[in-house]
Design an enzyme around this catalytic site. Structure first.
Site, short mmCIF file in Angstrom:
data_model
loop_
_atom_site.label_atom_id
_atom_site.label_comp_id
_atom_site.label_asym_id
_atom_site.label_seq_id
_atom_site.Cartn_x
_atom_site.Cartn_y
_atom_site.Cartn_z
N HIS A 131 0.83 -1.20 0.00
CA HIS A 131 0.00 0.00 0.00
C HIS A 131 0.87 1.25 0.00
CE1 HIS A 131 -3.38 -2.64 1.17
NE2 HIS A 131 -4.13 -1.68 0.68
N LYS A 135 -0.71 4.89 4.49
CA LYS A 135 -1.58 3.93 5.18
C LYS A 135 -1.00 3.64 6.56
CE LYS A 135 -4.04 -0.47 4.70
NZ LYS A 135 -5.32 0.18 5.08
#
Length: 233
Positions: A131, A135
């Site tokens: 990600h 995040k």
């Protein structure tokens, strides 16, 4: 449909854009510091807030008879409490680690593959998720859902970040650039490997799924999932 947004980051803004394009109205944009909230203006709430705020947002909505959709991850220690409250109040609630249509099909594929592989102990399973660097939680909620799907159909007892054993499923988390989300499940043996992979190209699928879930839950009572919304059962 009158929608309240709990959390107005990138996902909240994308949900707003999609909701408006589908003819809905955004009646509130709420962050952690918001105190005066008029729940009477809302038909449904969508929560993409912070892990520290999600449970409070969800309980406020349920206590005020507002159906709530939550895509916030990292708060699931309180999930069963939210379920109990929703049942007690006869409310409506959907939590999903990922609202994307493609990811929810991927969940089903993951479960099916795990069932096929459960009597083949020569294959060891590992999960990887990648990600963007903003995040906050690791592993991702999507990776945890995938791990739970494998565990429920295998001899693995638990998952663990960056560690594996005969009974522990390893999840590797990477944070790279602006990657929206890539999840890989790999079964590896001495002779070959089997891999399934989902790659998100942007966040629009997550936002569209959340709005679709909000449209679906109106008028319903109970605890639901994206399997219900997408009729994957």
């Amino acid at each position: 449909m009158r929608i309240a947004l709990f959390g107005y980051g990138k996902m909240g803004q994308m949900i707003e854009e999609i909701a408006l394009n589908r003819g809905h109205e955004i009646v509130a944009k709420i962050d952690e510091s918001t105190e005066d909230i008029n729940f009477n203006t809302m038909d449904v709430a969508i929560d993409f807030s912070m892990p520290s705020a999600a449970y409070g947002n969800i309980t406020k909505c349920i206590n005020n008879n507002v159906p709530v959709i939550s895509g916030t991850t990292g708060w699931l220690d309180d999930y069963e409490n939210a379920v109990s409250l929703c049942n007690d109040k006869k409310g409506a609630f959907i939590y999903a680690s990922n609202f994307s249509l493609g990811v929810n099909i991927f969940f089903e594929l993951n479960n099916y593959l795990a069932k096929m592989m459960q009597n083949l102990p020569e294959y060891k399973v590992e999960l990887e998720e990648i990600h963007h660097t903003q995040k906050l939680d690791a592993p991702s909620g999507t990776a945890i859902t995938l791990a739970e799907g494998v565990i429920s159909n295998s001899n693995y007892k638990a998952w663990k970040l960056d560690h594996s054993s005969d009974e522990t499923l390893k999840i590797t988390s990477k944070r790279i650039g602006k990657v929206p989300g890539t999840h890989t499940v790999e079964y590896d043996s001495v002779v070959d490997s089997i891999q399934i992979k989902h790659t998100a190209h942007n966040r629009e699928g997550f936002a569209l799924g959340a709005v679709t879930a909000a449209e679906w839950i109106i008028g319903k009572t109970g605890i639901f999932s994206m399997r219900d919304v997408l009729n994957l059962g």
